[in-house]
Design a protein around this motif. Structure first.
Motif, mmCIF file in Angstrom:
data_model
loop_
_atom_site.group_PDB
_atom_site.id
_atom_site.type_symbol
_atom_site.label_atom_id
_atom_site.label_comp_id
_atom_site.label_asym_id
_atom_site.label_seq_id
_atom_site.Cartn_x
_atom_site.Cartn_y
_atom_site.Cartn_z
ATOM 1 N N GLN A 31 0.829 -1.204 0.000
ATOM 2 C CA GLN A 31 0.000 0.000 0.000
ATOM 3 C C GLN A 31 0.864 1.255 0.000
ATOM 4 N N VAL A 32 0.475 2.223 -0.814
ATOM 5 C CA VAL A 32 1.101 3.540 -0.806
ATOM 6 C C VAL A 32 0.177 4.479 -0.035
ATOM 7 N N ARG A 33 0.618 4.929 1.100
ATOM 8 C CA ARG A 33 -0.233 5.777 1.926
ATOM 9 C C ARG A 33 -0.215 7.207 1.389
ATOM 10 N N PRO A 34 -1.383 7.834 1.265
ATOM 11 C CA PRO A 34 -1.458 9.182 0.688
ATOM 12 C C PRO A 34 -0.963 10.249 1.664
ATOM 13 N N ALA A 35 -0.692 11.440 1.123
ATOM 14 C CA ALA A 35 -0.299 12.575 1.955
ATOM 15 C C ALA A 35 -1.371 12.829 3.025
ATOM 16 N N PRO A 36 -0.974 13.198 4.230
ATOM 17 C CA PRO A 36 0.348 13.701 4.602
ATOM 18 C C PRO A 36 1.376 12.634 4.970
ATOM 19 N N TRP A 37 1.031 11.353 4.783
ATOM 20 C CA TRP A 37 1.992 10.288 5.070
ATOM 21 C C TRP A 37 3.164 10.378 4.104
ATOM 22 N N GLN A 38 4.370 10.112 4.613
ATOM 23 C CA GLN A 38 5.572 10.090 3.797
ATOM 24 C C GLN A 38 6.373 8.828 4.116
ATOM 25 N N PRO A 39 7.092 8.279 3.121
ATOM 26 C CA PRO A 39 7.910 7.099 3.412
ATOM 27 C C PRO A 39 8.983 7.417 4.450
ATOM 28 N N LEU A 40 9.077 6.608 5.471
ATOM 29 C CA LEU A 40 10.102 6.808 6.492
ATOM 30 C C LEU A 40 11.494 6.626 5.900
ATOM 31 N N SER A 41 11.595 5.801 4.866
ATOM 32 C CA SER A 41 12.895 5.541 4.240
ATOM 33 C C SER A 41 13.516 6.815 3.681
ATOM 34 N N GLU A 42 12.686 7.767 3.269
ATOM 35 C CA GLU A 42 13.224 9.030 2.749
ATOM 36 C C GLU A 42 13.887 9.832 3.863
ATOM 37 N N LEU A 43 13.284 9.850 5.030
ATOM 38 C CA LEU A 43 13.865 10.579 6.160
ATOM 39 C C LEU A 43 15.161 9.930 6.621
ATOM 40 N N LEU A 44 15.165 8.589 6.690
ATOM 41 C CA LEU A 44 16.324 7.873 7.225
ATOM 42 C C LEU A 44 17.381 7.586 6.167
ATOM 43 N N GLY A 45 17.092 7.910 4.919
ATOM 44 C CA GLY A 45 18.039 7.600 3.863
ATOM 45 C C GLY A 45 18.541 8.807 3.106
ATOM 46 N N SER A 46 18.173 9.996 3.540
ATOM 47 C CA SER A 46 18.549 11.214 2.824
ATOM 48 C C SER A 46 19.036 12.265 3.800
ATOM 49 N N ILE A 153 18.492 2.764 13.275
ATOM 50 C CA ILE A 153 19.004 3.671 14.296
ATOM 51 C C ILE A 153 20.478 3.984 14.043
ATOM 52 N N ARG A 154 21.256 2.980 13.668
ATOM 53 C CA ARG A 154 22.668 3.234 13.345
ATOM 54 C C ARG A 154 22.784 4.186 12.154
ATOM 55 N N ALA A 155 21.935 3.979 11.146
ATOM 56 C CA ALA A 155 21.955 4.866 9.978
ATOM 57 C C ALA A 155 21.625 6.295 10.385
ATOM 58 N N LEU A 156 20.657 6.461 11.277
ATOM 59 C CA LEU A 156 20.285 7.786 11.757
ATOM 60 C C LEU A 156 21.441 8.438 12.502
ATOM 61 N N VAL A 157 22.121 7.672 13.328
ATOM 62 C CA VAL A 157 23.283 8.196 14.050
ATOM 63 C C VAL A 157 24.346 8.675 13.071
ATOM 64 N N GLU A 158 24.643 7.860 12.079
ATOM 65 C CA GLU A 158 25.709 8.211 11.135
ATOM 66 C C GLU A 158 25.349 9.446 10.318
ATOM 67 N N MET A 159 24.099 9.610 9.956
ATOM 68 C CA MET A 159 23.695 10.800 9.205
ATOM 69 C C MET A 159 23.759 12.057 10.064
ATOM 70 N N THR A 160 23.531 11.913 11.355
ATOM 71 C CA THR A 160 23.518 13.071 12.248
ATOM 72 C C THR A 160 24.909 13.391 12.780
ATOM 73 N N ALA A 161 25.823 12.429 12.700
ATOM 74 C CA ALA A 161 27.152 12.566 13.285
ATOM 75 C C ALA A 161 27.952 13.773 12.791
ATOM 76 N N PRO A 162 27.776 14.243 11.542
ATOM 77 C CA PRO A 162 28.521 15.459 11.162
ATOM 78 C C PRO A 162 28.170 16.681 11.995
ATOM 79 N N MET A 163 27.018 16.665 12.658
ATOM 80 C CA MET A 163 26.577 17.817 13.446
ATOM 81 C C MET A 163 26.716 17.609 14.943
ATOM 82 N N VAL A 164 26.685 16.353 15.384
ATOM 83 C CA VAL A 164 26.702 16.025 16.815
ATOM 84 C C VAL A 164 27.614 14.819 17.008
ATOM 85 N N SER A 165 28.303 14.770 18.144
ATOM 86 C CA SER A 165 29.203 13.651 18.388
ATOM 87 C C SER A 165 28.427 12.334 18.510
#
Length: 246
Positions: A31-46, A153-165
């Protein structure tokens, strides 16, 4: 894992009863959920999508503090954003594990609603079966939570690491695990023992094991700080902060 499962509606109701951070919806994997739903993969992968979310959180923090966004340090907004996302994903994984019917979180198939002001809505891909098998051991129950830590969660940490330790970011993850366990124990005191066991198992994850002292739900104290105290309007330390000597 036992053969007897719990029906989907009943499990979702129990999760919702633990609090808004635990509540999830379900959708068919195709299922493709309509707006305002967004794929979580976009947030965690970009990095761009995460950066936009950090900017939105920064603006919100500034409004609450009554100051321009430029006065909110970017690293503070980044830490608060990462902590919020981590807590939102960890809570239903931990809550379902404590309930004995662990629900895996496939970030590639999940959807979210990018709202501000509380835990965002989260929708997970529903398994093919109408019920989930129960997990007998704590190790089996905590496995989806550990997989969440090792993947999204590891991916999220690595994406945020340039800004926070990374120390701060993994400290945020440990704090989210303990916070979820505290909430379960508060709402369902009879589950406190299992909440301690599940959270302790998750906190043995390599990046988390040396990031705290004490025991989950009672004496947990992280060895880092989420930085939110640096917002002038706040000037308070979280209960599990290393800076909290009160």
């Amino acid at each position: 894992m036992g053969a007897v499962g719990r029906d989907r509606a009943g499990l979702l109701a129990e999760l919702a009863g633990l609090g808004p951070f635990f509540s999830v919806e379900m959708h068919h994997p195709r299922q493709v959920r309509p707006a305002p739903w967004q794929p979580l993969s976009e947030l965690l992968g970009s990095a761009a999508a995460l950066g936009a979310r950090i900017g939105t959180v920064r603006d919100s923090l500034a409004r609450a503090a009554g100051c321009p966004a430029s006065q909110i340090e970017l690293r503070v907004a980044a830490s608060v954003t990462q902590l919020g996302i981590a807590a939102r994903l960890i809570s239903p994984a931990l809550g379902s594990a404590v309930l004995g019917v662990p629900v895996g979180i496939d970030a590639g198939l999940a959807y979210w609603v990018p709202a501000i002001g509380g835990p965002f809505q989260l929708s997970l891909a529903v398994p093919a079966a109408a019920s989930w098998p129960r997990a007998g051991s704590i190790t089996a129950a905590a496995r989806p939570l550990t997989e969440l830590l090792a993947g999204p969660i590891r991916a999220l940490v690595e994406m945020t690491a340039p800004m926070v330790s990374r120390r701060v970011l993994w400290g945020n993850v440990g704090s989210a695990i303990n916070g979820a366990a505290v909430m379960v124990s508060t709402v369902r005191p009879a589950l406190r023992g299992r909440a301690i066991e599940v959270s302790a198992a998750a906190l043995r994850f390599p990046e988390l094991a040396t990031g705290y002292i004490g025991q989950p739900t009672s004496s947990f104290q992280r060895n880092s700080c989420c930085l939110i105290y640096r917002i002038a309007a706040n000037q308070q330390y979280c209960g599990d902060c290393i800076l909290n000597t009160g």
